[in-house]
Design an enzyme around this catalytic site. Structure first.
Site, mmCIF file in Angstrom:
data_model
loop_
_atom_site.group_PDB
_atom_site.id
_atom_site.type_symbol
_atom_site.label_atom_id
_atom_site.label_comp_id
_atom_site.label_asym_id
_atom_site.label_seq_id
_atom_site.Cartn_x
_atom_site.Cartn_y
_atom_site.Cartn_z
ATOM 1 N N CYS A 331 0.834 -1.205 0.000
ATOM 2 C CA CYS A 331 0.000 0.000 0.000
ATOM 3 C C CYS A 331 0.873 1.262 0.000
ATOM 4 C CB CYS A 331 -0.981 -0.036 1.164
ATOM 5 S SG CYS A 331 -2.375 1.106 0.951
ATOM 6 N N HIS A 436 -3.690 -5.464 1.179
ATOM 7 C CA HIS A 436 -3.429 -5.777 2.574
ATOM 8 C C HIS A 436 -3.780 -7.241 2.844
ATOM 9 C CE1 HIS A 436 -2.502 -1.753 3.988
ATOM 10 N NE2 HIS A 436 -3.523 -1.281 3.290
#
Length: 497
Positions: A331, A436
């Site tokens: 991310c 994630h």
């Protein structure tokens, strides 16, 4: 509505864990039960099935209750993005960013309304509610406008179970101090005390139990030992407690500890790999000679990229890459690996027209958008991938930045919606992804770790079933916690609400 609120004498005393266990105990008894935390402050998020964002603890507690998580279980989520400001997530959607003072001055009535709406909805759908407080209920400077402890217990009209952590010391003072600082009507709501994280012979604490009960007039409903478990932590204090370096591991993973790190639960599966040790690196002096470096997610990518540069860690990371070390960016960490990061509207930094040069490792450019991407995602390893074979993946995305490729690279994933996601380059040593919980995919984690092991001439290891065993872990947690409670008394207390 029957239920209880789990409050604590301090942060990280185990409120979330106890609430999770009680949710699963009741669910295993066939009861209809829901978790609830009115206001959460955490950068560890959980994405609901409809793409909304709540605190990770309430998502896990919903799994423990054997129900699907929703925004009414955590209507207010505060995500710190600087020392002064937090993003306000209301009913799963990001609203704005406010300072602590502005939040208290301007949001309180809106918060009460959101809590009332949530409690009404939950009451109409479930028979039991297991509520969780935050920090301590006697933070006197904040108490007049608190939205998460005694005020909410009164709104729901449930009793309170006070949890104290004996492992940190001072358990008697913390219990008595907390109770003495409560208002008389608040004290009456405390119907039980639970001692958590006890080590050693419980019989040596019998005198302590009697003293607490005689001094407070409140029963000690349980003395729960220090439990080693596989339930993800949420409080920032749990980060160092859960990720303790192992003395005899053979794979050293260094994770950069950004000031605004988010979703560090991404890496909890590594704690169950016996030959893997995690270190949190805050400066170039801590860098050492790792086998793997990970740049994790962050609530303020540009600010944490600036930290990487000023701390001397940028130089260490680039040197590590030049020596063909294994590097993963997740991310915000993925965004940092690119060429340029552009924050025209100030949604990442709080300042408009900010531009920052990335590490220059990957050919991507990232622009921060006003609308946040929050979505559960599934996919497979991209068919063009040359380095790995594990096929199925699931995880979630939470990001404001949108990245564009400046030239073609080896893709990592092909998602169900047709999007190509992430990359794996430099002969498989560099990975970048928005997903994630990438490492919660057990077969993938095992295959990737085995590439690291192979590069070091180490023995390859079999799959450690972390993600697949989550439900079993919840049952084990519930069974263990219940064995140390006076469950009949606790249930009687909860039924009296």
């Amino acid at each position: 509505m029957r239920g209880i609120m789990i409050q604590g004498t301090a942060s990280d005393v185990g409120k979330s864990l106890i609430a999770t266990a009680i949710c699963r105990i009741l669910a295993n008894e066939g009861e209809s039960v829901t978790p609830f935390k009115s206001q959460n402050m955490s950068n560890n998020s959980y994405i609901t099935v409809d793409g909304n964002e709540i605190g990770r603890a309430q998502g896990i507690q919903a799994e423990a209750a054997k129900i699907e998580a929703n925004v009414y279980m955590n209507p207010i989520l505060l995500k710190p993005k600087s020392d002064q400001q937090s993003e306000i997530v209301l009913f799963g959607k990001a609203q704005t960013s406010l300072t602590g003072k502005s939040y208290r001055d301007n949001f309180y009535e809106n918060g009460l309304q959101a809590i009332e709406e949530s409690l009404k909805w939950l009451q109409s759908h479930y028979d039991w509610i297991i509520m969780e407080g935050a920090g301590s209920p006697v933070e006197m400077n904040l108490k007049s406008k608190e939205l998460v402890n005694m005020k909410v217990a009164e709104m729901a009209d449930v009793p309170v179970l006070l949890v104290a952590d004996i492992d940190r010391g001072g358990v008697f003072a913390s219990i008595i101090g907390t109770i003495e600082l409560l208002e008389p009507h608040e004290k009456k709501r405390v119907k039980g005390i639970l001692i958590n994280k006890f080590r050693g012979d419980r019989t040596l604490f019998e005198d302590g139990i009697r003293w607490i009960e005689n001094r407070t007039g409140i029963p000690v409903i349980g003395v729960v030992p220090y439990i080693t478990h596989r339930i993800e932590g949420e409080d920032s204090l749990s980060l160092t407690n859960r990720f303790i370096p192992k003395c005899h591991s053979t794979i050293d993973i260094a994770i950069i500890h950004f000031p605004y790190i988010s979703n560090y639960s991404d890496f909890e599966p590594f704690t169950y790999e016996l030959d893997v040790s995690i270190r949190w690196v805050k400066s170039s002096d801590d860098f050492g000679n790792p086998d793997v470096v990970i740049l994790p997610g962050t609530k303020s990518t540009i600010r944490d990229l600036q930290f990487l540069k000023t701390s001397g860690l940028e130089e260490e990371v680039l040197k590590f890459i030049n020596e063909d070390g294994f590097l993963v960016g997740i991310c915000g960490g993925f965004q940092m690996l690119g060429q340029t990061l552009i924050d025209e509207a100030g949604v990442d930094t709080g300042e408009s027209m900010v531009q920052e040069k990335g590490l220059g490792i990957l050919p991507i450019r990232t622009r921060f958008q006003i609308n946040k991407m929050t979505e559960r995602v599934k996919g497979i390893l991209h068919p063009e991938n040359k380095f790995l074979t594990s096929s199925k993946f699931d995880g979630f995305e939470i990001h404001l930045g949108q990245s564009e490729w400046l030239k073609e690279v080896e893709p990592l994933l092909l998602l169900e919606d047709g999007r190509v996601e992430g990359c794996i380059v430099n002969n498989g040593t560099i990975i970048g992804s928005y997903m994630h919980h990438l490492f919660h995919n057990d077969e993938w984690r095992n295959e990737w770790l085995n590439t690291v092991r192979n590069s070091k001439g180490l023995e390859l290891k079999p799959v450690v079933p972390i993600h697949a065993g989550r439900d079993v872990s919840l049952d084990q947690l519930a069974e263990e916690v219940k064995s140390y409670l006076d469950w009949a008394l606790l249930k009687k207390v909860m039924m009296s609400s």
